[in-house]
Design a protein around this motif. Sequence first.
Motif, mmCIF file in Angstrom:
data_model
loop_
_atom_site.group_PDB
_atom_site.id
_atom_site.type_symbol
_atom_site.label_atom_id
_atom_site.label_comp_id
_atom_site.label_asym_id
_atom_site.label_seq_id
_atom_site.Cartn_x
_atom_site.Cartn_y
_atom_site.Cartn_z
ATOM 1 N N PRO A 117 -37.494 -2.157 17.722
ATOM 2 C CA PRO A 117 -36.292 -1.322 17.827
ATOM 3 C C PRO A 117 -35.993 -0.530 16.546
ATOM 4 O O PRO A 117 -35.507 0.592 16.623
ATOM 5 C CB PRO A 117 -35.174 -2.347 18.087
ATOM 6 C CG PRO A 117 -35.860 -3.527 18.650
ATOM 7 C CD PRO A 117 -37.191 -3.574 17.960
ATOM 8 N N VAL A 118 -36.308 -1.108 15.380
ATOM 9 C CA VAL A 118 -36.079 -0.397 14.115
ATOM 10 C C VAL A 118 -36.920 0.876 14.080
ATOM 11 O O VAL A 118 -36.436 1.960 13.734
ATOM 12 C CB VAL A 118 -36.429 -1.297 12.907
ATOM 13 C CG1 VAL A 118 -36.361 -0.506 11.608
ATOM 14 C CG2 VAL A 118 -35.490 -2.496 12.851
ATOM 15 N N ALA A 169 -38.239 2.421 16.681
ATOM 16 C CA ALA A 169 -37.817 3.326 17.749
ATOM 17 C C ALA A 169 -36.618 4.160 17.300
ATOM 18 O O ALA A 169 -36.548 5.357 17.561
ATOM 19 C CB ALA A 169 -37.475 2.535 19.005
ATOM 20 N N ASP A 170 -35.675 3.520 16.564
ATOM 21 C CA ASP A 170 -34.499 4.251 16.081
ATOM 22 C C ASP A 170 -34.887 5.327 15.073
ATOM 23 O O ASP A 170 -34.207 6.341 14.947
ATOM 24 C CB ASP A 170 -33.499 3.277 15.435
ATOM 25 C CG ASP A 170 -32.723 2.496 16.487
ATOM 26 O OD1 ASP A 170 -32.774 2.896 17.672
ATOM 27 O OD2 ASP A 170 -32.085 1.491 16.121
ATOM 28 N N GLY A 171 -35.968 5.085 14.321
ATOM 29 C CA GLY A 171 -36.383 6.029 13.288
ATOM 30 C C GLY A 171 -37.243 7.168 13.828
ATOM 31 O O GLY A 171 -37.588 8.070 13.073
ATOM 32 N N HIS A 185 -33.115 -3.136 23.729
ATOM 33 C CA HIS A 185 -32.427 -2.302 22.750
ATOM 34 C C HIS A 185 -32.109 -0.923 23.314
ATOM 35 O O HIS A 185 -30.955 -0.504 23.368
ATOM 36 C CB HIS A 185 -33.303 -2.186 21.493
ATOM 37 C CG HIS A 185 -32.784 -1.218 20.486
ATOM 38 N ND1 HIS A 185 -31.713 -1.495 19.677
ATOM 39 C CD2 HIS A 185 -33.193 0.025 20.144
ATOM 40 C CE1 HIS A 185 -31.485 -0.454 18.886
ATOM 41 N NE2 HIS A 185 -32.374 0.482 19.143
ATOM 42 N N GLY A 186 -33.164 -0.211 23.757
ATOM 43 C CA GLY A 186 -32.983 1.158 24.218
ATOM 44 C C GLY A 186 -32.574 1.228 25.685
ATOM 45 O O GLY A 186 -31.676 1.971 26.057
#
Lengths: 101, 242
Positions: A56-57, A59-61, B211-212
């Motif tokens: 997730p880290v 993916a956020d970036g 998460h997404g």
Amino acid sequence: MSLRLDVLAAILAMAVATYLCRAGGYAVLRVVRPPPFVQAMLAHLPGAIFVAFLAPVLADGGWPAWGAGAAALLVQARFRITVLAILAGVATLWLLRLAAG
Amino acid sequence: MEQPQDRDRRSGSFTAAGMRRGARAALGLTLGLIPFGLVIGMTADARGLSLLETLLMSALVFAGSSQVVALGLWQEPAPILAAALTCLVINLRLAPMGVALGPVLDRLHGFRLWGSLALLVDNAFAMMVTEMRAGRRDAGFMVGAALAMWVNWVLASGLGHVFASTIRLPPGHPVFFAASAALMSVLVPIWRGRSDLLPWILAGLLALLAHGGLGLGAPWPVLIGALGGAAAGAARDLRAAR
């Protein structure tokens, strides 16, 4: 250098909650013998925890973060020098962000 | 299954030499945590915490992401219950780590056991897993590594607080990727070969979905991904063994 009572209480509460997490899992398993399936899971848990934390880290970036993560991974796999891997990850992210504009 | 070194189970369960070796091995990883520590210090300053309060929090809690989130919802007076719940939820990922360290911790008692657990952090845990797989079970190694990270953590957050007005880094600055890069590098020694592929890929996909896809906050993506991936690996292993 002030130390307020309410802040101290909040910090101590945070510390206790975190210690419960650190020791709690092991404390339970010290009493209860895990069945074979759980024991087999434990062997896979370390890697799975870190992958699940990082995905997730990254993916956020966005794609620069994926590229930077791959760079850190490849440098560590090739040279086994952690400092180099960290620098490669940060530098790659910086360069890819520049390239992306 | 039992290794030859089990004959003298107690010897070498916690040594000073192991602590020194762990501290030395952790030096590279501590570098990656410095920017993260600076952020904690700067955030604490912005939230009105004094230097002493900042140092106390980093020294006693010693868990970065929960400190960031707790400081994010900081108020006057300090939100005691909310801060504690934040730590409980975000640091829940540490519970299965303690479980996975069983072969090392089972050889300890009293202060050494519960004190070692007090220093449990992601990077030191990963290093200890690599040690275990190499057949070494000296808990001192993890404690030495974790202590090096602890000293670095307290110092970096103190520095971040002192220089909060001087170092003005925007939140998305590439330097902050150092903590993630450190965790990426940790994956390399943990990798055991192709049999890890299924649990790892599934762990990543489930975490991304939580998460997404479902929009869940910490710690759910980590817990769902880690437990799902590990369960898939275990199911495959047990079927193969039958």
